[in-house]
Design a protein around this motif. Sequence first.
Motif, short mmCIF file in Angstrom:
data_model
loop_
_atom_site.label_atom_id
_atom_site.label_comp_id
_atom_site.label_asym_id
_atom_site.label_seq_id
_atom_site.Cartn_x
_atom_site.Cartn_y
_atom_site.Cartn_z
N THR A 48 0.99 -1.68 -0.15
CA THR A 48 -0.04 0.29 -0.15
C THR A 48 0.97 1.24 0.22
O THR A 48 1.11 1.64 1.03
CB THR A 48 -1.18 -0.15 1.08
N CYS A 100 -11.83 8.46 -1.74
CA CYS A 100 -11.93 7.58 -2.80
C CYS A 100 -11.91 7.47 -4.15
O CYS A 100 -12.01 8.56 -4.59
CB CYS A 100 -13.77 7.18 -2.34
N PHE A 101 -11.81 6.66 -5.02
CA PHE A 101 -11.60 6.69 -6.09
C PHE A 101 -11.83 5.73 -7.10
O PHE A 101 -11.51 4.54 -6.42
CB PHE A 101 -10.41 7.87 -6.34
N PHE A 159 -20.79 3.06 -5.87
CA PHE A 159 -19.85 2.74 -5.87
C PHE A 159 -19.68 1.35 -5.96
O PHE A 159 -18.40 0.86 -5.95
CB PHE A 159 -19.43 3.53 -4.16
N THR A 216 2.54 -0.51 -7.63
CA THR A 216 1.58 -1.54 -6.66
C THR A 216 0.25 -1.39 -8.45
O THR A 216 -0.11 -2.68 -8.33
CB THR A 216 2.00 -1.57 -5.30
N TYR A 217 0.06 -0.91 -8.25
CA TYR A 217 -0.90 0.24 -9.05
C TYR A 217 -0.45 -1.14 -10.41
O TYR A 217 -1.55 -1.07 -11.36
CB TYR A 217 -1.10 1.37 -9.42
N GLU A 229 -9.31 -3.80 -14.55
CA GLU A 229 -9.18 -5.02 -13.61
C GLU A 229 -10.80 -5.21 -12.42
O GLU A 229 -11.32 -5.08 -12.44
CB GLU A 229 -8.34 -4.49 -12.43
N GLY A 261 -0.94 -8.76 -7.89
CA GLY A 261 -0.79 -8.37 -6.64
C GLY A 261 0.30 -8.99 -6.22
O GLY A 261 1.96 -9.06 -7.53
N LEU A 278 -2.91 -10.34 -3.77
CA LEU A 278 -3.20 -9.00 -2.55
C LEU A 278 -4.18 -9.90 -1.32
O LEU A 278 -4.99 -10.60 -1.52
CB LEU A 278 -4.37 -8.78 -3.61
N ARG A 323 -16.96 -5.62 -4.06
CA ARG A 323 -16.05 -4.69 -5.23
C ARG A 323 -14.73 -4.43 -4.61
O ARG A 323 -14.65 -3.09 -3.31
CB ARG A 323 -17.56 -3.92 -5.32
N LYS A 350 -11.49 -1.79 -6.24
CA LYS A 350 -10.67 -1.17 -7.76
C LYS A 350 -9.01 -1.70 -7.01
O LYS A 350 -8.26 -2.20 -7.75
CB LYS A 350 -11.15 0.25 -7.41
N CYS A 351 -8.99 -0.80 -5.83
CA CYS A 351 -7.54 -0.34 -5.90
C CYS A 351 -6.88 -2.27 -5.75
O CYS A 351 -5.68 -1.92 -6.07
CB CYS A 351 -7.06 0.94 -5.20
N ILE A 358 -5.70 -2.36 -2.23
CA ILE A 358 -4.45 -2.38 -1.32
C ILE A 358 -4.62 -0.99 -0.50
O ILE A 358 -4.21 -1.17 0.52
CB ILE A 358 -3.07 -1.65 -2.30
N GLY A 359 -6.10 -1.69 -0.24
CA GLY A 359 -6.51 -1.05 1.06
C GLY A 359 -6.51 0.94 0.81
O GLY A 359 -6.73 1.71 1.57
N ILE A 360 -7.20 1.69 0.10
CA ILE A 360 -7.24 3.08 -0.15
C ILE A 360 -8.10 3.58 -1.10
O ILE A 360 -8.95 3.98 -0.05
CB ILE A 360 -5.91 3.45 -1.18
N CYS A 361 -9.06 2.63 -2.00
CA CYS A 361 -10.05 3.53 -3.07
C CYS A 361 -11.03 3.93 -2.10
O CYS A 361 -11.90 4.03 -2.32
CB CYS A 361 -10.21 2.36 -3.70
N GLY A 362 -11.71 2.78 -1.16
CA GLY A 362 -12.47 2.68 -0.25
C GLY A 362 -13.72 2.07 -0.59
O GLY A 362 -14.68 2.12 0.17
N ARG A 363 -13.45 0.83 -1.99
CA ARG A 363 -14.70 0.48 -2.54
C ARG A 363 -15.37 -0.83 -1.66
O ARG A 363 -16.37 -1.02 -1.15
CB ARG A 363 -14.46 0.22 -3.82
N LYS A 379 -7.52 -5.48 1.36
CA LYS A 379 -6.16 -5.51 2.38
C LYS A 379 -6.53 -6.45 3.67
O LYS A 379 -5.07 -6.89 3.57
CB LYS A 379 -5.83 -3.95 2.47
#
Lengths: 342, 65, 316, 279
Positions: free
Chosen positions: A118, A253-254, A279, D4-5, D57, D99, D101, D242, D244-245, D247-252, D262
């Motif tokens: 991360t 968020c993205f 989302f 890592t993206y 992805e 990954g 992941l 669902r 997306k990233c 790696i524990g950032i994007c929030g979905r 993550k």
Amino acid sequence: MSQKILAKNKLDAFLQGLCRDQDLFAPVMKDGKVGWAPVATADQALWDFSNTEMSPKDFFFPQTECMMRFKNVQGDPQGMIMQAEPALNRPRVLLNIRPCDAKAFQVLDLIFVQDEMTNDLYWRDKREKTTLIGLACNDPCPTCFCTTVGSNPHGTTGLDVLLVDLGDKFLAQALTAKGEALVGDLPAAAGGDEAKAAELKKAAEGKISGGVAMDKVNSREVMELYDAPLWDRVMESCLNCGTCTFCCPTCHCFDIQDETQGQDGRRVRNWDYCMSWLFTMHGTGHNPRGTKKDRVRQRFMHKFKYIPVKRGGEIGCVGCGRCVRLCPVNIDVRQVVNDMNA
Amino acid sequence: MFARRRFAVLKNLLEYVGIEPGRLHFSWISSAEAEKFQKTVAAVTEDVKALGPAQHMIKDIRKVA
Amino acid sequence: MEAIAQKIREAAKRLLSEGKVDVVIGYAKGTVPMREYPYFAYTPEEAENLTWSSFCCNNLALYTIRRPGRMAVVAQGCVSRNLVNLINENQFKRDDLYVIGVNSPGMVDRRKVQALFPGKTITEVIEEPEHLLVKGQGFEERLERKKVFRSNCLTCVQRNPVISDEMIGEVGPEGHGGNIDKVAAPWEKLVPAERWTEMQETLKDCIRCYACRDACPLCYCHVCFVDEAQPQWCGKTQDEADVATFHILRAFHCAGRCTDCGACESACPQGIKMRRLTSKIEKDIRALYGYRPGMEIGAQPPMSLFKPNDPQDFIK
Amino acid sequence: MRNTYVPYPVSIKEVRVETEDKQLKSFWLQFLNSEDASAFNYTPGQFAELSISGYGEIPIGIASSPTEGRDLLFTVNKVGSVSSRLHNMKAGDIMGVRGPLGNSYPLRAAKGKNIVIVAGGFAVTTLRSTMNWLLHPDHRGDYGEITFIYGARTPGMLLYTQEWTAWQNSGQAKVCVTVDREAPGWSGLVGFVPTVTGDVAPKPDNAIALICGPPIMIKFTQPVFDKLGWQSDQIIMSLENRMKCGIGICGRCNVGPEYVCKDGPVFTKTQLDKLPREY
């Protein structure tokens, strides 16, 4: 670190030094709104303002950001293989950023950069190449509540230099080695200057009228807050639009999408928001946050409970008050958190 | 017939925002009117070619932000 | 204003205590100046929070959509027109709705007020009959309400509700002297090459938060076209083509339905004037089909209707 | 510092239709660069983002086991635009893998224990990985009894038939495979996974259970374990959300304070009991 004096009639010389080999940005007045723009001289920048309408987060996390490119040809030796976009080529300075916004970046550092995996290089690259010169708030506005969420009108967190407006001059406080390099050559402050800055700080803190109480939010279990009846009222007027998240300095968020145009292709990330029905929607049609209530609750729980639980007590809100000012239906985060804390 | 109203409004709107009028065409052609269909398509193609590549509503992803 | 607010509270209390409705949807005083917000009163006690002022800018018809039970809605002209729209579009039954009608005095654009005090913080706005007393940190000024009306309120032609079960206060004048056709579709006056540039200039600050869409009582599709993923009609980036696609299509979807209530502009956090787009359509619908949306229950929406003599000079 | 993206480039080595409805296909992927293959260190239970340039992805559980070599196996259900595109791709095509992941099944911590695996439908993927890992000669001796319960709607919807047949025949594990209803040519167990689990009645003593399946199966299987006296911290489940990233950032995929991508996808029931059911 050192305490220096920056005379107001020396500002232009100071700014010239800043933009010699870096891009310099500051809040400016544009069409009646305060926003960020490149500046070269002191009178182009604002020195007396409350805060920018939108948060400066897009300097590090642009609303639309190309992450990778690829040649859109299957069968070509280089085809379909993703190549990362190059890093920022010039360092930047953000001048007159407010302490709350700088604090927000430090909160986001905890999320974008956690470990080897991360490790958001897009965020990190821009953070490392940017110097933040803060301007302390002597006149917080009625929607500010920074002191109640761990920030301060004269806060130094995340800044390299903090400027305090003393009337005819600024007290320039170097906070990092980067900051020291910028202000090291300025004349030293006298004891009286520091005392005056301390007085202004106290006065500014005193002007923060409303705020949030977090003690019970902190001590309650996740599920107790989650199941609390307040969400039924909070969600009623909510439009589920993205205003609060997009103006927020800590919302991050993205979404990631691919785009193609003939033989060219790119992978882009765009801001996204938990208020959006799409989302969390699964491909199967199942939606784990299927109702408006689920989505409204997520935003507040994320900032005031989930982030603190996960990030050592750090709150996902810096009290800038933008969402209070801009929400089309006046959902006031202070009221919501106080209801969570009731 | 419903389409006639919708297209009338859409056509006006697109011209209003600066899209060239020649990019939207509307004709009544019955399934029996092969010749009219052929002629119309040829005419539309000519018109659009004459206009050249569209300048608006085109996203250039190659552009570096 | 306060007298009207008091009467709204009384009506709401009566309706709730008599059990005539389950909820009264009105406005309550916001936590920041010039920002009243949609409020839902379920009990006579909660009805005490209802208010009426120059800043009731949200269109409450929005909240009737997919709402079960009997509801009362505080409705000025534009809100009532949107209620009529929704009834005509079979979103709920007239019988389930109780309209607390009120003449709109014309609502005030908080941005216009703020623009008069650049960089200053307004802390309080007090309503007077024809004026607003604006107070802030170190200043106090009296403004003529008319001078700071929302643009759509200046050219409104329907200030009294078109349907109401109970009228609060007097029936007032329908218009305020402004002529919509003088300001509608501002880009028509430009040469075609300038039009696109003007639209870009208008939309340049858009952040795609969709507050305009979400505040609009016309937008009740289960899945909006911008949220469709397969296929994706509209890109999600800040590229001008994606932003324009959203705004043009949103405006088009309002054709024959938009009442020019201004909720979109009031909701926008960036102050974007999207009525420059919607007013064009509103004008065309009137010119082509002689229709004003939401004026009459039972009226056929013009986009789902045709007449043999509809204009067709654009058809080859 | 690795970005890592950016996915590792891989080529499709082999494509196999897995089910009678042709909605599931398996893909064996081969790394284009051998250093990427060595960097991709994974353990059973982890997932990866399959990247198809121009489409996007999708997060998919890794079905292969690191004990099988360097190629990766993914079995993909055709639902959205990325998976539909993938289903149209063929051997030799270039795509990407990002990954590994997420966390994995706590197999090392479970040394010396009995292991019960319950799989429903195509959620069996990461459990295939687990079985291959457990039954590998290097690991089999570290564990007690291994029970593998797996169900699908029809015999034609069962994945990896050859492999579980081999596990069954090897005598290394107790393999109970079931289908929902009687079917021509099927001589195995009939009945839903929860019922079969009740019949097999795995004992909670010195054991952990790994459960992966559709929400409805999990909902009815849990009480079976409760009734048999299993404790919440012995029950381990893998979630899907669902993502997306990854790696524990994007929030979905956020569920309470946890990110499924993550902090998960593997959680104990004890953990899940403290979280909102937003999955």
